[in-house]
Design a protein around this motif. Sequence first.
Motif, PDB file in Angstrom:
ATOM      1  N   ILE A   1      20.336 -36.842  -8.348  1.00 45.02           N
ATOM      2  CA  ILE A   1      19.502 -37.963  -8.768  1.00 45.02           C
ATOM      3  C   ILE A   1      20.280 -38.712  -9.842  1.00 45.02           C
ATOM      4  O   ILE A   1      20.792 -38.110 -10.788  1.00 45.02           O
ATOM      5  N   ASP A   2      20.397 -40.034  -9.680  1.00 44.63           N
ATOM      6  CA  ASP A   2      21.216 -40.805 -10.611  1.00 44.63           C
ATOM      7  C   ASP A   2      20.499 -41.044 -11.942  1.00 44.63           C
ATOM      8  O   ASP A   2      19.337 -40.662 -12.119  1.00 44.63           O
ATOM      9  N   ARG A   3      21.215 -41.692 -12.860  1.00 42.92           N
ATOM     10  CA  ARG A   3      20.694 -41.929 -14.212  1.00 42.92           C
ATOM     11  C   ARG A   3      19.395 -42.726 -14.213  1.00 42.92           C
ATOM     12  O   ARG A   3      18.581 -42.606 -15.118  1.00 42.92           O
ATOM     13  N   ALA A   4      19.221 -43.570 -13.205  1.00 44.29           N
ATOM     14  CA  ALA A   4      18.027 -44.414 -13.118  1.00 44.29           C
ATOM     15  C   ALA A   4      16.875 -43.725 -12.399  1.00 44.29           C
ATOM     16  O   ALA A   4      15.805 -44.301 -12.255  1.00 44.29           O
ATOM     17  N   GLY A   5      17.101 -42.505 -11.929  1.00 47.46           N
ATOM     18  CA  GLY A   5      16.025 -41.757 -11.304  1.00 47.46           C
ATOM     19  C   GLY A   5      15.919 -41.917  -9.804  1.00 47.46           C
ATOM     20  O   GLY A   5      14.880 -41.616  -9.210  1.00 47.46           O
ATOM     21  N   ARG A   6      16.996 -42.359  -9.154  1.00 50.14           N
ATOM     22  CA  ARG A   6      16.975 -42.511  -7.696  1.00 50.14           C
ATOM     23  C   ARG A   6      17.702 -41.341  -7.042  1.00 50.14           C
ATOM     24  O   ARG A   6      18.795 -40.957  -7.478  1.00 50.14           O
TER      25      ARG A   6
END
Length: 157
Positions: free
Chosen positions: A121-126
Amino acid sequence: MDDIPFHVAGWLNTDRPLALGDFRGRVLAVEVFQMLCPGCVLNGLPQAQRLAQTFREEDLAVIGLHGVFEHHEGNSRLGLTAFLHEWRIRFPVAIDAGGDGPLPRTMEAWGLQGTPSLVLIDRAGRMRARHFGQVADMALGAQVARLIGEAAGESSP
């Protein structure tokens, strides 16, 4: 991260319940495992430990998700606690909530096939990756480094 379904029945290796939103701003690696799964014990969990040791905690968080879909009687919370201690797994581990189908609720919501699985999961929450089975360390390290290098809110193909 708040819109990614995450159904947890309990936590181990942490002094408080966690939510995916607690990891916003960092890349999150979620190792989905069963303690009675040979591929998890031999490959998935050691790889998750290597991720936690390789990358800075400010950049990458590693957690486990114990998702039981077979051998339920052998996968108790007490057994899992002992397992984590014996295998020296120090990162937080969530216990996936049971569901109505064959898979626990989070595993089903995330479209996972089984264990071991690794979700990034990336830093932006995706949710950016779902790996089922063994993943080559070099390829995974490159993927994690690429996600760490991205600014929050950006994504690359």
